[in-house]
Design an enzyme around this catalytic site. Structure first.
Site: not given
Ligand code: I6G
Length: 676
Positions: A119, A227, A316, A410, A428, A434
């Protein structure tokens, strides 16, 4: 000292050495030299460059923070667009993805790569003749922003590639992110400085990368995983996604260590579940996993649909953040009287469970969020952490939503709420008058790491206090079977089990007993330090504040708390009564002089030990002065690996941290305990 003639060669050699050790550290996660040696090399390079500024080049490892602040970000058009990924939220959707791939490729056997979906935010790095010349954000996929000055400051991004075997032009794509622990530290610092705190690591990473002044970014702990290959000018790059990543790693790029090759749909799903289980323990946030068809020829055959590749998909995880509505705002009173506000929420499924309450931390947090009953809020639940309100969606606020007023009394006992220190902590003032504080202090006393009375849960404590059977912790030892069987849902057998557990708890240890008393700011390690220093309860009770301050890690505030605690009439009475109930513990040999045998050493425990539980092992190590940490880093001295040790042992190996099996650990313990 280098003679003037060979300064350029020495500088070049040092640059190569530093870059090589960066590669060992960041790309391979396997440093070869200690930090101190690295620092010496770096320092020598810096000194030589300072003495010969004409020899400084932009790809030198000393030049990460290059130019001064920019006035604006330049636009960058991606020669090959940065695509997005299709998302799948269920196994069924992944099954459909796999079916489409097999149908189009007319084969049932597909190998995939599987990687965590970190992320952060996507960036593209351009290397020309092995030197980083441009870094750009993804933007809308076609046009991004030039963030070269900032990406250069990220230590895991090489300014120059390793070796010679790279194409003249190489574009690499990946994710810039902020590790979870660094994010927490950053927010703590921001809070201390009264500056803006970030909602989550992703926002912190994005905010840090979008700085005009690279010195600000350099101070932010960013990292990057690569990546994908954007483009490679020359022929000869590998023909599978996995090998491409390994090649990029060999050139110095950091590739996520969780990257795997997996077979078909079952391989993908197994990877998904493994990673979901690991999610909480990973040092970075991930929101799912990405599967990619491994063979580039198959990727080419599959092609793209609108702006996403047909050969990749993001699977996800259940969301950790969700939107819901605040139905009420209450306050809870804790053991030490701390008054904590809680948002009561319209039930919402987040992070795999239904959440109905979220902590609002303190009065300042309520002010910061300006949260009101009726507000729509973003709730976050990460792992076992208490759910919290991240932000309020202002434009969904109902017209008549009233500003929340923090209570001045409290809600449980009606005593005044007082504010401490800088006014953040509300308490408190009712003390043990209490009933909320009484219940909490009893719950703390019986808890596993304190007196460890099994079977005395929250509901039972509530009944015992409400019926007046237990007014303070000493009353626990006066309970009779008849009183217990009279309670709701308490059969004869459970009552006897509870009485047995209460009886068993009389035999305890001094650190546990001290911790159980619930002295403000005396946690397990302070209790242990007190017990080790004084050896017996009488000496602790009689100690002056100055004497208490002699104990390692006890400062004036905690000394004052301990001193005051033992001088309160109520506490003196409870202690007297407790001791009358024959509570006892082994004598500890006080250690007032000299450091503890394991002082300054950090241990990490992993896997199952056969001779003792992990809690016991932790307590014994701590009693010898060691620090016991939950995660392995370069600062760890020893990893104790029991049966089925898991990823911590692997990390220890990668970092060169010494790992002890149970037999060697027991030997070390015995030896150090003899020295103690
Ligand atoms: O947004 C992404 C996260 C991770 C990626 C991704 C990815 O590979 C581990 N790989 C591609 C080909 C693309 N977005 C377009």
């Amino acid at each position: 000292m280098s003679s003037l003639d060979n300064v350029p060669q020495r500088i070049e050699a040092l640059r190569e050495l530093v870059s090589y050790h960066d590669y060992r550290y960041y790309a391979l996660d396997s440093p070869e030299i200690p930090d101190a040696e690295y620092d010496r090399l770096f320092q020598e390079l810096r000194s030589l460059e300072q003495a010969h500024p004409e020899l400084i080049t932009l790809d030198s490892p000393t030049q990460r923070v290059g130019a001064g602040p920019l006035s604006q970000f330049e636009k960058v058009v991606h020669e090959i667009p940065m695509l997005s990924l299709s998302n799948a939220f269920s196994e069924e959707e992944i099954g459909n993805f796999h079916r489409r791939v097999t149908e189009r490729l007319k084969t049932d056997t597909i190998e995939y790569t599987a990687e965590p979906k970190v992320d952060g935010l996507a960036v593209s790095l351009l290397y020309e003749d092995g030197v980083l010349t441009r870094a750009a954000t993804r933007g809308d996929g076609v046009t991004g922003e030039d963030v070269t000055h900032n990406v250069r400051t990220i230590p895991s991004v090489p300014l120059r590639l390793i070796g010679k075997d790279y194409p003249g032009v190489l574009e690499v794509r990946g994710e810039v992110f902020m590790p979870k622990a660094r994010f927490e530290e950053l927010n703590d610092n921001q809070r201390e400085k009264g500056e803006k705190v970030f909602v989550n690591p992703r926002n912190a990473a994005a905010g840090s990368l979008r700085q005009l002044d690279p010195r600000v970014t350099a101070a932010r702990p960013l990292e990057m995983f690569c990546y994908a290959l954007g483009r490679a000018q020359d022929e000869g790059f590998p023909d599978t996604q996995y090998e491409i990543l390994m090649k990029l790693r060999s050139l110095g790029m950091r590739v996520c260590a969780e990257t795997r090759k997996v077979d078909g749909l079952p391989g993908c799903l197994e990877y998904y579940h493994t990673l979901l289980g690991k999610r909480q323990n990973l040092p970075y946030e991930i929101d799912g996993v990405v599967y990619k068809v491994n063979k580039i020829s198959q990727q080419d055959a599959l092609g793209f649909i609108s702006r996403a590749p047909r050969w990749a998909v993001a699977h996800k995880f259940p969301a950790q953040e969700e939107l819901t509505v605040v139905e009420a705002i209450d306050v809870q009173v804790g053991r030490t009287g701390a008054v904590t506000p809680v948002a009561r929420l319209k039930p919402v499924y987040v992070g795999g469970v239904t959440v109905t309450n979220a902590t609002l931390h303190n009065r300042d947090e309520i002010e910061r969020l300006d949260i009101r009953v009726g507000d729509s809020v973003v709730v976050r639940r990460a792992g076992d952490v208490i759910p919290e309100v991240v932000s309020v969606v202002r434009d969904r606020r109902p017209h008549r939503a009233k500003k929340y007023k923090f209570p001045t009394r409290c809600p449980v006992c009606g005593s005044d709420v007082v504010y401490e220190g800088d006014g953040v902590i509300a308490r408190c003032s009712g003390g043990l008058f209490c009933s909320a504080q009484r219940k909490q202090s009893i719950q703390h006393f019986v808890s596993r790491r304190a007196m460890d009375i099994d079977g005395l849960g929250e509901k039972l404590v509530e009944q015992l206090v409400d019926r007046g059977l237990v007014n303070d912790v000493s009353d626990i030892y006066t309970l009779s079977k008849a009183q217990l069987t009279d309670l709701e849902r308490m059969a004869e057998k459970s009552a006897q089990n509870l009485l047995d557990a209460i009886d068993k708890s009389r035999r305890t240890t001094l650190p546990r007993f001290l911790f159980a008393l619930g002295i403000p700011q005396v946690g397990e390690s302070t209790a242990l330090a007190l017990a080790n220093h004084f050896g017996e309860l009488g000496a602790i009770r009689a100690a002056s504040k100055e004497e208490l301050e002699q104990v390692p890690d006890i400062g004036p505030v905690v000394a004052e708390n301990i001193y005051t605690f033992f001088r309160q009439t109520h506490n003196k009475d409870v202690l007297k009564k407790l001791l009358r109930h024959k509570l006892h513990w082994p004598v500890i040999k006080p250690r007032k002089v000299g450091p503890a045998p394991l002082a300054g050493k950090t241990f990490v425990l992993t896997g199952t030990l056969s001779a003792m539980t992990r809690d016991e092992a932790r307590a014994r190590l701590q009693s010898l002065g060691a620090k016991v940490s939950g995660s392995v880093s370069k600062k760890t001295d020893f990893v104790i690996a029991g049966e089925d040790p898991g990823s911590k042992a692997a990390k220890a190996e990668a970092l060169g941290v010494e790992t002890l099996d149970e037999a060697r650990f027991m030997k070390m313990l015995a030896k150090k305990e003899r020295q103690a």
